[in-house]
Design a protein around this motif. Structure first.
Motif, mmCIF file in Angstrom:
data_model
loop_
_atom_site.group_PDB
_atom_site.id
_atom_site.type_symbol
_atom_site.label_atom_id
_atom_site.label_comp_id
_atom_site.label_asym_id
_atom_site.label_seq_id
_atom_site.Cartn_x
_atom_site.Cartn_y
_atom_site.Cartn_z
ATOM 1 N N TRP A 421 1.108 -1.316 0.121
ATOM 2 C CA TRP A 421 -0.095 -0.033 0.120
ATOM 3 C C TRP A 421 0.694 1.299 -0.004
ATOM 4 O O TRP A 421 0.609 2.386 -0.561
ATOM 5 N N SER A 422 1.902 1.214 0.650
ATOM 6 C CA SER A 422 2.964 2.462 0.845
ATOM 7 C C SER A 422 3.660 2.659 -0.568
ATOM 8 O O SER A 422 3.731 3.698 -1.026
ATOM 9 N N ASN A 423 4.085 1.585 -1.094
ATOM 10 C CA ASN A 423 5.096 1.594 -2.051
ATOM 11 C C ASN A 423 4.579 1.718 -3.427
ATOM 12 O O ASN A 423 5.066 2.347 -4.625
ATOM 13 N N THR A 556 -1.769 2.790 -11.629
ATOM 14 C CA THR A 556 -2.643 2.013 -12.079
ATOM 15 C C THR A 556 -2.558 0.491 -11.433
ATOM 16 O O THR A 556 -3.605 0.015 -10.890
ATOM 17 N N PRO A 557 -1.221 0.000 -11.419
ATOM 18 C CA PRO A 557 -1.221 -1.593 -10.976
ATOM 19 C C PRO A 557 -1.887 -1.555 -9.290
ATOM 20 O O PRO A 557 -2.524 -2.572 -8.780
ATOM 21 N N TYR A 563 -8.223 -2.299 -5.590
ATOM 22 C CA TYR A 563 -9.786 -2.381 -6.017
ATOM 23 C C TYR A 563 -10.393 -4.051 -5.959
ATOM 24 O O TYR A 563 -11.207 -4.310 -5.454
ATOM 25 N N SER A 564 -9.348 -4.722 -6.524
ATOM 26 C CA SER A 564 -9.793 -6.124 -6.560
ATOM 27 C C SER A 564 -9.816 -6.862 -5.104
ATOM 28 O O SER A 564 -10.877 -7.600 -4.886
ATOM 29 N N VAL A 565 -9.105 -6.506 -4.401
ATOM 30 C CA VAL A 565 -8.929 -7.104 -2.822
ATOM 31 C C VAL A 565 -10.411 -6.608 -2.196
ATOM 32 O O VAL A 565 -10.779 -7.189 -1.651
ATOM 33 N N PHE A 566 -10.518 -5.311 -2.425
ATOM 34 C CA PHE A 566 -11.726 -4.537 -1.883
ATOM 35 C C PHE A 566 -13.026 -5.351 -2.048
ATOM 36 O O PHE A 566 -13.776 -5.619 -1.448
#
Length: 674
Positions: A421-423, A556-557, A563-566
């Motif tokens: 999430w940070s990088n 984008t990645p 988004y997919s995980v969410f």
């Protein structure tokens, strides 16, 4: 007297009745039917109120109203009961059975036991209102009965579909066989023990108890012994065939009960409370009261015979026969004037339906559904529960031994998620924001700004020095023009150097000793370096012009993965709205298919309309179709869909016209059936 005018007020709402969205509770078609019957009774109520107003005006004019000072209170109380029993629209829920029983029981206590002397105007009006209360209560009772029948028909249909799924797949059949194997083993053991015990009981002539027990064990041994030619595979196949046969038997019983309930629904919809009063017609005579009497008896008869295991034709014949016999019995036992004036016998029968017959029917239907329906949860899930129970200690031991590794895995997963999430999300977003704000620290650069200028100036000096040295050696100082040479080098022209390089190649040893060949090679190397830096500068300019695009590409990645995980987490722990929406469209499509199939496979009467059973099945399928449509359609589309379903269940149109309505629904709402 405060006598209201319900008909005029309700007619204003009736104009928009077909545009009213049905409520979520209860059966929509049943509500529409009860609302239609209630509207017909409102016309009679309006006639009674008009008569009361006219008679009160006449009594007031001749000054005899004081004699009946207490009578208007009875009329107001009866009218209040009528209003409590009224169904104003399809959004108005039916009364609960206990509340309905209390209301009509209170009205029944107001009924006079008998009348002395001639009947006056108030007595006639009281009789009309008493009958109106009874009729409204009968409409409510009919709605409750139809709701129970339709709901139970859906239960039987679901159970039939469950057994269809079991028989349609070999895996499902084997799974059901494994689930019910303990029950089969238990039944087989009981049958074996009962058979052996009966044989021992019959053999009472044995001389001693030891001989009897020896004979008993011999019977057990011979019963459980497997014939050599009868393999285990054959035994399993035999038991599997018995399992399928048992499933088909239950499915056949459920179909018979579903058809019986469907026939009951058709009978009630077509024969019960058929006043046949259209717009502009008035209630006259005692015909509608006779219809009310027959309808109440019909409801009683159906409730008493719905759970019987008989054929459809026998059931319908039995219902009509018993209804006619009971109707003649009631009319024959009571005085005709008593029947026409006081509906106490009908109120008692309605109370009996609501308190005794309807609950008894519901319990019996649920018992039939449990008997022939899917097995209980204990039977279906005993195998995984047993595996979980027996493996619980081993699983706990493994968890205890691997506790450190499991905790480390969890921590690493959390750390990886935070770093990702940070990088890949936070930092790219920060760089993108810096690019938008023209932050110097966020600019993309693959080379230093001053590197190209320094290397180009160095190349210019090297070429100028070489040309000057070479010109002085030849003794021609006029050929040296520093500005011209510098401009040529900026344009990439190294002709003097290349000529010297070509000349020295003829005698490379001399050129090397003199040093000109090495100088020309080094100048060309510097020229190559400058060309590379010019190309890199072009690439650098291109990257800077598309810096915002690369910023979005870089972010984008991380956004897609997040988004997919969410979405996965929301689908796993949330409402799964998208999946439910697809499932709702799928159910709507299959509901329309069931309606079409019911109409296509229906048996028609001599008049070209559906019989009672197919009419009842059509109502159940149309009710399910409406329930599915309420989850998909909204607003004007749902209102139009309700109109089409109303045309669909109107059997007077004929089966061909009903099939045309199905086609119309199919192409009109095709985008919701995708």
């Amino acid at each position: 007297m405060n006598l209201q005018k319900p008909q005029k007020e309700k007619e204003k709402g009736r104009e928009n009745l077909r545009y009213t969205v049905p409520s979520a509770s209860g059966m929509i078609i049943v509500k529409e039917n009860t609302c239609r019957l209630d509207t017909q009774l409102d016309r009679f109520q309006q006639q009674v109120i008009d008569k009361i107003r006219n008679d009160v005006s006449i009594l007031d004019s001749i000054g005899t109203a004081d004699r009946y000072q207490s009578r208007p209170q009875q009329l107001v109380a009866l009218q209040s009961a009528v209003q409590s029993l009224s169904i104003t629209s399809t959004t108005h829920n039916l009364l609960k059975p206990d509340k309905l029983v209390n209301l009509i029981s209170d009205v029944s206590r107001r009924l006079p036991k008998q009348h002395e002397g001639p009947l006056d105007e108030y007595t006639t009006h009281e009789s009309d209102l008493f009958w109106l209360v009874t009729a409204k209560a009968a409409v409510q009772t009919l709605g409750l009965l139809l709701n129970s029948l339709v709901e139970q028909t859906h239960v039987f249909s679901d159970e039939i579909f469950y057994w269809d799924d079991i028989l349609a797949s070999s895996w499902s059949t084997w799974l059901h066989f494994a689930q019910t194997s303990p029950l089969r083993i238990w039944d087989g053991a009981r049958h074996l023990y009962s058979h052996a015990a009966n044989r021992v009981t019959q053999d009472r002539q044995s001389p001693s108890m030891s001989v009897r027990w020896a004979h008993f064990y011999d019977l057990l041994r011979r019963s459980v012994r497997v014939h050599p030619t009868y393999s285990m595979r054959s035994r399993i196949s035999s038991h599997l065939a018995m399992c399928k046969s048992d499933v088909r038997r239950k499915q056949k019983s459920l179909r018979a009960m579903r058809d019986l309930h469907a026939s009951s629904i058709g009978l009630l919809m077509e024969e019960c409370l058929s006043f046949n009063v259209g717009n502009g017609h008035k209630f006259s005579g005692n015909q509608w009261r006779d219809t009310l009497l027959r309808s109440v008896i019909l409801m009683e008869t159906i409730l008493c015979n719905t759970t019987d295991d008989i054929g459809i034709a026998d059931f319908e014949h039995k219902v009509f026969t018993m209804t006619n016999a009971e109707e003649h019995f009631v009319v024959g036992q009571l005085n005709e004037s008593l029947v026409s004036e006081y509906p106490g016998i009908l109120i008692d029968r309605l109370v009996n339906i609501l308190q005794d017959l309807l609950p008894t029917y519901q319990l019996s239907s649920k018992a039939v559904a449990r008997k022939y329906g899917h097995p209980s949860r204990l039977v279906r899930y005993w195998l995984p529960f047993s595996l979980l129970l027996f493996s619980a200690s081993t699983s706990l031991k493994i968890l205890a031994d691997k506790r450190t590794e499991i905790i480390q895995w969890i921590l690493e997963i959390g750390s990886t998620a935070v770093d990702f999430w940070s990088n890949w999300v936070i930092e790219p977003i920060q760089r993108l924001i810096g690019t938008i704000r023209h932050d110097r620290a966020s600019e993309i650069a693959i080379m230093s700004k001053n590197s190209l200028e320094a290397d180009r100036a160095s190349l210019e000096r090297m070429v100028v020095d070489f040309v000057q040295d070479h010109t002085l050696t030849q003794g021609d100082p006029a050929a040296t023009d520093t500005l011209t040479i510098t401009n040529s080098v900026r344009e990439g022209d190294l002709t003097p150097v290349l000529k010297a390089y070509e000349r020295d190649l003829r005698s490379p040893f001399v050129g090397t000793v003199r040093g000109d060949l090495i100088r020309t090679l080094l100048i060309q190397i510097q020229k190559t370096k400058v060309d590379v830096e010019i190309a890199m500068s072009g690439i650098d300019s291109l990257l800077k012009s598309q810096e915002l695009v690369f910023g979005f590409v870089g972010i984008t990645p991380g956004i897609l993965v997040s988004y997919s995980v969410f979405q996965w987490a929301c689908g796993l722990f949330g409402s799964r709205k998208g999946l439910r929406r697809n499932e709702e469209h799928h159910q709507l499509r299959h509901a329309l298919r069931n309606v079409d199939r019911t109409l296509a496979a229906s048996s028609l009467t001599t008049n070209g309309i559906l019989n009672f059973k197919d009419h009842g099945l059509l109502i159940c399928d149309a009710e399910y179709l409406l329930q599915r449509a309420r989850a998909v359609l909204k607003g004007a589309d749902l209102r139009k869909f309700n109109e089409d379903v109303s045309d669909l269940i109107d059997i007077q149109r004929g089966a061909d016209r009903q099939l045309q309505v199905v086609r119309r629904i199919g192409y009109t709402y095709s985008r919701w059936f995708q």
